[in-house]
Design a protein around this motif. Structure first.
Motif, PDB file in Angstrom:
ATOM      1  N   ILE A  32      -1.974  13.282   2.950  1.00  9.91           N
ATOM      2  CA  ILE A  32      -1.640  13.296   1.533  1.00  9.91           C
ATOM      3  C   ILE A  32      -2.740  14.027   0.776  1.00  9.91           C
ATOM      4  O   ILE A  32      -3.911  13.632   0.837  1.00  9.91           O
ATOM      5  N   PRO A  41      -1.044  12.299  -6.239  1.00 11.68           N
ATOM      6  CA  PRO A  41      -1.106  12.596  -4.810  1.00 11.68           C
ATOM      7  C   PRO A  41       0.212  13.212  -4.335  1.00 11.68           C
ATOM      8  O   PRO A  41       1.280  12.905  -4.871  1.00 11.68           O
ATOM      9  N   GLU A  42       0.114  14.069  -3.315  1.00 11.21           N
ATOM     10  CA  GLU A  42       1.293  14.804  -2.840  1.00 11.21           C
ATOM     11  C   GLU A  42       1.326  14.795  -1.312  1.00 11.21           C
ATOM     12  O   GLU A  42       0.347  15.188  -0.663  1.00 11.21           O
ATOM     13  N   LEU A  43       2.436  14.365  -0.762  1.00 11.51           N
ATOM     14  CA  LEU A  43       2.612  14.335   0.685  1.00 11.51           C
ATOM     15  C   LEU A  43       2.590  15.754   1.245  1.00 11.51           C
ATOM     16  O   LEU A  43       3.271  16.641   0.731  1.00 11.51           O
ATOM     17  N   ILE A  58       1.835   6.683   0.158  1.00 13.01           N
ATOM     18  CA  ILE A  58       1.635   7.431  -1.085  1.00 13.01           C
ATOM     19  C   ILE A  58       1.229   6.490  -2.206  1.00 13.01           C
ATOM     20  O   ILE A  58       0.328   6.797  -3.000  1.00 13.01           O
ATOM     21  N   GLN A  62      -2.091   6.625  -4.441  1.00  7.87           N
ATOM     22  CA  GLN A  62      -1.957   6.702  -5.904  1.00  7.87           C
ATOM     23  C   GLN A  62      -2.805   5.618  -6.577  1.00  7.87           C
ATOM     24  O   GLN A  62      -3.529   5.892  -7.531  1.00  7.87           O
ATOM     25  N   GLN A  65      -6.477   6.637  -6.194  1.00  5.13           N
ATOM     26  CA  GLN A  65      -6.676   8.076  -6.277  1.00  5.13           C
ATOM     27  C   GLN A  65      -8.075   8.459  -6.745  1.00  5.13           C
ATOM     28  O   GLN A  65      -8.753   9.268  -6.103  1.00  5.13           O
TER      29      GLN A  65
END
Length: 78
Positions: A32, A41-43, A58, A62, A65
């Motif tokens: 991530i 956050p981004e997969l 995720i 998050q 973060q």
């Protein structure tokens, strides 16, 4: 580094940009990015995890973060 409900969040010492974490659960893993296009956050990729496990990973990233971003900067600043 961080462990929540069987999910283990790791930042590796000799890793590369973009800043990201590896989240491991049982024999599965997802990567991530800590900051995606919208700031969240981004997969990036995942293996051997169900959709709900990826969603939980995720959510954990998050929730943590800023702490994870700070830790990435500390580890990779030198």
């Amino acid at each position: 580094m961080l462990s929540v409900e069987g999910y283990f969040v790791r930042i590796y010492l000799n890793d590369h940009l973009p800043s990201h974490v590896h989240v491991i659960k049982d024999d599965g893993e997802c990567i991530i990015n800590l900051v995606g296009k919208n700031g969240n956050p981004e997969l990036r990729e995942f293996y051997n995890l169900k959709a709900k496990e990826v969603a939980k990973a995720i959510a954990i990233v998050q929730e943590n973060q800023q702490e994870l971003i700070n830790k990435w900067k500390t580890i990779h600043s030198g």
